[in-house]
Design a protein around this motif. Structure first.
Motif, PDB file in Angstrom:
ATOM      1  N   HIS A 251      47.771  42.275  44.171  1.00  0.00           N
ATOM      2  CA  HIS A 251      47.726  41.492  45.408  1.00  0.00           C
ATOM      3  C   HIS A 251      46.351  41.598  46.059  1.00  0.00           C
ATOM      4  O   HIS A 251      45.722  42.643  46.068  1.00  0.00           O
ATOM      5  N   LYS A 252      45.919  40.484  46.621  1.00  0.00           N
ATOM      6  CA  LYS A 252      44.583  40.411  47.188  1.00  0.00           C
ATOM      7  C   LYS A 252      44.563  40.914  48.639  1.00  0.00           C
ATOM      8  O   LYS A 252      45.594  41.001  49.310  1.00  0.00           O
TER       9      LYS A 252
ATOM     10  N   THR B   2      34.419  36.699  57.892  1.00  0.00           N
ATOM     11  CA  THR B   2      35.626  37.305  57.330  1.00  0.00           C
ATOM     12  C   THR B   2      36.113  38.358  58.314  1.00  0.00           C
ATOM     13  O   THR B   2      35.739  39.533  58.231  1.00  0.00           O
ATOM     14  N   ALA B   3      36.902  37.948  59.264  1.00  0.00           N
ATOM     15  CA  ALA B   3      37.282  38.844  60.350  1.00  0.00           C
ATOM     16  C   ALA B   3      38.631  38.434  60.923  1.00  0.00           C
ATOM     17  O   ALA B   3      38.911  37.253  61.092  1.00  0.00           O
ATOM     18  N   ARG B   4      39.446  39.424  61.196  1.00  0.00           N
ATOM     19  CA  ARG B   4      40.692  39.188  61.917  1.00  0.00           C
ATOM     20  C   ARG B   4      40.588  39.722  63.337  1.00  0.00           C
ATOM     21  O   ARG B   4      41.246  39.237  64.237  1.00  0.00           O
ATOM     22  N   ARG B   5      39.763  40.740  63.508  1.00  0.00           N
ATOM     23  CA  ARG B   5      39.566  41.332  64.823  1.00  0.00           C
ATOM     24  C   ARG B   5      38.124  41.109  65.237  1.00  0.00           C
ATOM     25  O   ARG B   5      37.236  40.971  64.398  1.00  0.00           O
ATOM     26  N   THR B   6      37.885  41.102  66.539  1.00  0.00           N
ATOM     27  CA  THR B   6      36.520  40.922  67.013  1.00  0.00           C
ATOM     28  C   THR B   6      35.605  42.022  66.499  1.00  0.00           C
ATOM     29  O   THR B   6      34.427  41.787  66.222  1.00  0.00           O
TER      30      THR B   6
ATOM     31  N   CYS C 285      39.962  39.036  53.375  1.00  0.00           N
ATOM     32  CA  CYS C 285      39.018  38.155  52.679  1.00  0.00           C
ATOM     33  C   CYS C 285      39.699  37.287  51.628  1.00  0.00           C
ATOM     34  O   CYS C 285      39.204  36.216  51.277  1.00  0.00           O
ATOM     35  N   GLY C 286      40.831  37.736  51.087  1.00  0.00           N
ATOM     36  CA  GLY C 286      41.564  36.947  50.098  1.00  0.00           C
ATOM     37  C   GLY C 286      40.885  36.840  48.748  1.00  0.00           C
ATOM     38  O   GLY C 286      41.345  36.090  47.875  1.00  0.00           O
ATOM     39  N   GLN C 287      39.821  37.615  48.514  1.00  0.00           N
ATOM     40  CA  GLN C 287      39.079  37.514  47.261  1.00  0.00           C
ATOM     41  C   GLN C 287      39.229  38.743  46.378  1.00  0.00           C
ATOM     42  O   GLN C 287      39.384  38.633  45.164  1.00  0.00           O
TER      43      GLN C 287
ATOM     44  N   LEU D  58      43.918  45.948  52.645  1.00  0.00           N
ATOM     45  CA  LEU D  58      42.508  45.614  52.638  1.00  0.00           C
ATOM     46  C   LEU D  58      41.803  46.069  51.366  1.00  0.00           C
ATOM     47  O   LEU D  58      42.197  47.050  50.731  1.00  0.00           O
ATOM     48  N   CYS D  59      40.746  45.336  51.036  1.00  0.00           N
ATOM     49  CA  CYS D  59      39.868  45.715  49.931  1.00  0.00           C
ATOM     50  C   CYS D  59      38.847  46.740  50.429  1.00  0.00           C
ATOM     51  O   CYS D  59      38.766  47.037  51.621  1.00  0.00           O
ATOM     52  N   ALA D  60      38.033  47.240  49.516  1.00  0.00           N
ATOM     53  CA  ALA D  60      37.050  48.253  49.881  1.00  0.00           C
ATOM     54  C   ALA D  60      36.006  47.703  50.841  1.00  0.00           C
ATOM     55  O   ALA D  60      35.557  48.397  51.760  1.00  0.00           O
ATOM     56  N   VAL D  61      35.591  46.442  50.647  1.00  0.00           N
ATOM     57  CA  VAL D  61      34.561  45.856  51.504  1.00  0.00           C
ATOM     58  C   VAL D  61      35.084  45.710  52.929  1.00  0.00           C
ATOM     59  O   VAL D  61      34.408  46.080  53.901  1.00  0.00           O
TER      60      VAL D  61
END
Length: 922
Positions: free
Chosen positions: A410-411, A190-194, A415-417, A463-466
């Motif tokens: 909105h998610k 679950t990553a958009r950046r390295t 992660c979309g979850q 972003l979510c907390a995780v």
């Protein structure tokens, strides 16, 4: 709370002296040198019993019937997995008294020599430092590599001593405990950046260490068999900081930066402490995660409070999402006690599916008689029961009722979850309101000690907390906790351009280097108020270290790879990337940067030694093959194969050619080999190839490397894993035992070659998917590479090293080099692919020869001039011969269609990928 008696552990650790394979010794004197006092009768008895039981786990009692000393003048060491032999020359006529004195001196140097010492600290020093204190080859004695028993020289005295001391804390009722944190791939992927991916793997490694630490604190780090903990940076830091163990060097932040602790461990613990230890380990994971997440939340609240006075009202969402993460990942454990068990009972319980082996071991046990029978004979089955319990527990994942109101709005865009977090003043269901909050949040700079959000949250992200915790854990927690320098992990564009940067900085073309440094200065001058400093791979930074006196080097060192590509300088995308605060960025500044980048590219295209930065990079996922079967002893050397050469026949008469079961010392030896790979070998290799190491723990590796050097990297990292034919390699000028060798463990790789702008989460998933194909479709010991063009077109190819054809990577690299130099046209790959009539494995030798001739004809035709025809022909002929040998396997001799993939399709796919990697296309 149950804890070990460390004086007994010292007695067990030293009961069999380090030089026992060479001569008898006085373990009592060694223990006294360590403790500064004689052992009590109870300590002596308990230590001796633990050592006796440890011998039975890996060395059957009937070995004592064989002569102890071998041929004069040397020792053998047998690789614990493959059985390959390696000579350990020692001086003839060694005096046992001198060996005893040398061992006592080393032990005394680590012993009770401080006023506040206690047996625990003394033991920890012995466990961690005794091999170094003895010296690798002091006085001609290869101390560090001496086997525990010269008759079965397949594991070292240190590995045997560690198992003995571990058993000392677990007796009289020991148990195997297997503990795992699941969901690793999803968490890392679950990553958009390295940096998201790196931090995901690092967090999992750190959380796993918190669970391992519970065992280490109560029973000693020796209680953990897998992974082997000696030398792990986090463990050394714990020894220094928490246990105040003198003489251990505390690792710095650079050593701590890469996650090396796998998400599963195996330990020996007392059966009566299973629930207590497993429960405490699980709670340690939860507590550590909560502590990190709370620290991130508090730092974010401090940074956002000037803009959103009610930011603390997002706390309930944070707490809910943080609390639920360990359950979503899954924390599981399984155990098997065996104290007092008759090994015959364990063998009977495991007989299904392995009847032949079980029957044989039952006969061996009965032949030994009760007086010499040890439950060690049954250890592989006992450990297997624990692993089965863990698997069963994983399959019975806890059910969590999903609250339809629990994640409203909105998610998270990553992660979309989970829901994107926000303060109460923001309507999470209103996209515009939520966007306003996140657009404001991403403007926060590092002012007055606040956490820096500028550049860390991209335009359009919520972003979510995780995911926020993963994004900011480095700045908010690990920078202070572990001393890891604040940095941005190299971006995908930086990795793609890394080889170009290293080659240019090393001076291959001074004019290109000057133009590169000037371009970095231009970007800094034009965009200094908006561009966020980046980070170069360590290998590139090393190449530029000679430029430290040039102020432009600082500009380049902080320049993200994106800004090396002219197509990055489009006004609207630049403003969108830099954020709302850059909406007034003048077009002429962006245009000045674009012109500078174009000039750099023109200079690189005109160079005779360099080419412009590639736009593609490779995600490499590697994994050891059949790890479970090696740990269970279903694979490995036969019993005769691990005995001293002159005793092999005696062993064969006793147990035939059965595969040697994997006892705990062998499991620890395997773990030692994997530790050497992940700690000593991988990082220097990745740096040499200007790549970025995401994770290296146990038999797993995840790295990003420049695409043009892919084949060489794959070949070198594979050789580092398997070593030479004996299973040894070299690191920093010293021999290192790894997990491979002829007949040892192999490794497979999945490689996704993707554009620098390709979605990172997809690239990571594709690499893991290709790794699964290498294992499932190619039979392991293989690599599978997938080229994902920006258009979405996918080209896949793979190869198994298991066949007789050998390794095609050198031949592929040779073809790539010819194409990159323009000596062979990349059209060769497409002409091979267009020969549809050649597809389908041949059924007769003349057809095979016809295909070989056609490939050679095409190579000559696509050579750039007559002077390159012989080189092109030799390279393609070598590649075809390797593929032909590996794909056409006939157990009865001759060329016949085998079970492998089709030759021409494989050749075509590999050439298509190679042509693209050469950089001569689009």
């Amino acid at each position: 709370m149950i804890r070990a008696d460390f004086a007994v552990k010292i007695a067990a650790f030293l009961t069999r002296p380090p030089f026992a394979a060479l001569a008898p010794g006085d373990p009592e004197a060694l223990a006294q040198a360590a403790l500064g006092r004689p052992l009590t009768p109870a300590e002596r008895s308990a230590g001796a019993e633990a050592e006796r039981q440890a011998r039975g786990l890996d060395i059957p009692a009937w070995v004592d019937d064989l002569p102890s000393l071998g041929p004069a003048g040397g020792l053998e060491f047998r690789h614990p997995l493959s059985g390959a032999s390696r000579d350990l020359p020692v001086p003839p006529g060694l005096d046992p008294a001198r060996l005893q004195a040398a061992a006592e001196a080393a032990v005394r140097a680590l012993g009770d020599n401080q006023a506040d010492d206690d047996p625990e600290r003394v033991f920890l020093r012995l466990w961690r430092l005794l091999p170094q204190a003895l010296g690798r080859e002091e006085n001609g004695v290869p101390w560090a590599d001496l086997p525990a028993d010269g008759r079965v020289p397949s594991h070292t005295w240190w590995e045997h001593a560690s198992v003995a001391s571990a058993l000392a804390a677990a007796l009289p009722d020991p148990a195997v405990l297997v503990f795992a944190i699941a969901g690793a791939q999803e968490f890392v992927g679950t990553a958009r950046r390295t940096q998201d991916s790196w931090m995901g793997s690092f967090l999992l490694s750190y959380l796993s260490w918190q669970a391992v630490r519970v065992v280490a604190e109560r029973f000693g780090p020796d209680a953990v068999l897998s992974p082997s903990l000696r030398g792990h940076p986090l463990v050394d830091r714990w020894l220094v900081r928490d246990r105040r163990v003198a003489q251990v060097e505390e690792p710095g932040g650079e050593a701590l930066r890469i996650g090396n602790i796998p998400n599963q461990f195996t330990a020996l613990v007392p059966a009566c402490a299973i629930d207590e230890v497993a429960g405490a380990a699980e709670q340690a994971v939860r507590d550590a995660w909560e502590h990190i997440a709370t620290g991130v939340r508090q730092r974010l609240e401090k940074a956002l409070a000037p803009r959103f006075s009610d930011i603390a009202t997002w706390a309930p969402a944070w707490e809910r999402q943080m609390r639920d993460l360990p359950d979503r990942l899954g924390i599981f454990w399984g155990a098997c006690p065996w104290g007092g068990a008759d090994p015959l009972d364990a063998i009977d319980a495991a007989a299904s599916g392995t009847a032949g082996t079980a029957d044989h071991w039952r006969a061996v046990c009965e032949d030994l008689g009760e007086a010499r029978r040890s439950f060690g004979v049954a250890y592989p089955w006992l450990a297997g029961f624990a692993a089965q319990a863990l698997s069963a527990r994983k399959n019975l994942r806890d059910f969590h009722q999903t609250d339809p109101q629990g994640e409203p709005g909105h998610k998270c865009t990553l992660c979309g979850q989970l829901s994107a977090v926000h303060p109460a003043s923001i309507d999470g269901g209103d996209a515009g309101d939520l966007s306003r909050f996140w657009n404001e949040a991403r403007k926060v700079d590092r002012a007055r000690g606040r956490l820096k959000l500028l550049g860390r949250i991209r335009g359009g992200e919520r972003l979510c907390a995780v995911c926020l915790t993963k994004r900011f854990a480095l700045d908010a927690h690990f920078e202070n906790e572990l001393g890891i320098d604040r940095h941005v992990f190299p971006s995908t564009s930086t990795v793609a351009a890394a080889q170009f940067l290293a080659d240019a900085l090393s001076g291959q073309d001074p004019a290109v280097r000057e133009r590169l440094l000037d371009h970095a200065r231009v970007v800094e001058e034009q965009l200094r108020d908006w561009v966020i400093p980046a980070n170069l791979p360590d290998g590139v930074a090393k190449a530029g270290s000679t430029l430290s006196g040039d102020s432009r080097w600082t500009s380049l060192r902080d320049l993200d790879g994106d800004w090396l590509y002219p197509d990055s300088f489009q006004p609207e995308p630049v403003r969108r990337e830099l954020g709302a605060e850059a909406r007034d960025l003048p077009d002429d500044r962006i245009e000045a940067c674009r012109k500078s980048a174009n000039t750099l590219w023109k200079q690189a295209k005109a160079s005779e030694t360099l080419r412009p930065p590639p736009k593609y990079y490779a995600v490499v996922a590697m994994d050891g093959d059949n790890m479970g079967e090696w740990l269970k002893g279903r694979r490995g050397a036969s019993w005769p194969g691990v005995f001293r050469a002159d005793l092999a026949e005696a062993a064969r008469r006793r147990v035939g050619d059965l595969t040697r079961p994997s006892g705990p010392a062998i499991q620890l030896a395997l773990s030692d080999g994997l530790r050497a790979f992940s700690l000593d070998l991988v990082k220097p290799l990745v740096d040499d190839y200007q790549g970025a190491l995401v994770y290296a723990g146990g038999d797993d590796l995840l790295a990003l490397v420049p695409a043009p050097r892919l084949y060489r990297f794959l070949g070198d990292v594979r050789r580092a894993f398997v070593g030479d034919h004996t299973g040894w390699t070299s690191a920093a000028g010293r021999p290192v035992r790894v997990a491979g060798g002829v007949g040892g463990m192999t490794v497979s790789a999945g490689v996704a070659v993707v554009h620098r702008s390709h979605e990172l989460a997809q690239a990571l998933a594709q690499a893991q998917g290709l790794l699964a194909k290498a294992k499932d479709h190619l039979g392991r010991n293989a690599f599978s590479v997938g080229l994902v063009r920006r258009s979405g077109e996918l080209t896949e190819a793979g190869w198994s090293f298991a066949g007789p054809g050998g390794e095609p990577l050198p031949q592929l690299q040779e073809v790539l080099d010819l194409m990159a130099a323009g000596r062979v046209s990349t059209r060769l790959a497409y002409r091979v692919g267009a020969c549809g009539w050649a597809e389908g494995a041949p059924s007769a030798p003349w057809q095979a020869e016809a295909l070989r001739a056609e490939a050679i004809r095409l190579s000559r035709r696509h050579a750039a001039g007559k002077e390159n025809r012989s080189a092109a022909e030799a390279a393609v002929r070598g590649l075809v011969e390797v593929l032909r040998g590996g794909l056409w396997r006939d157990p009865h001799g001759g060329d016949r269609q085998g079970s492998g993939p089709d030759l021409w399709a494989t050749l075509s796919g590999l050439l298509l990928v190679t042509a693209f990697l050469s950089g001569r296309e689009g």
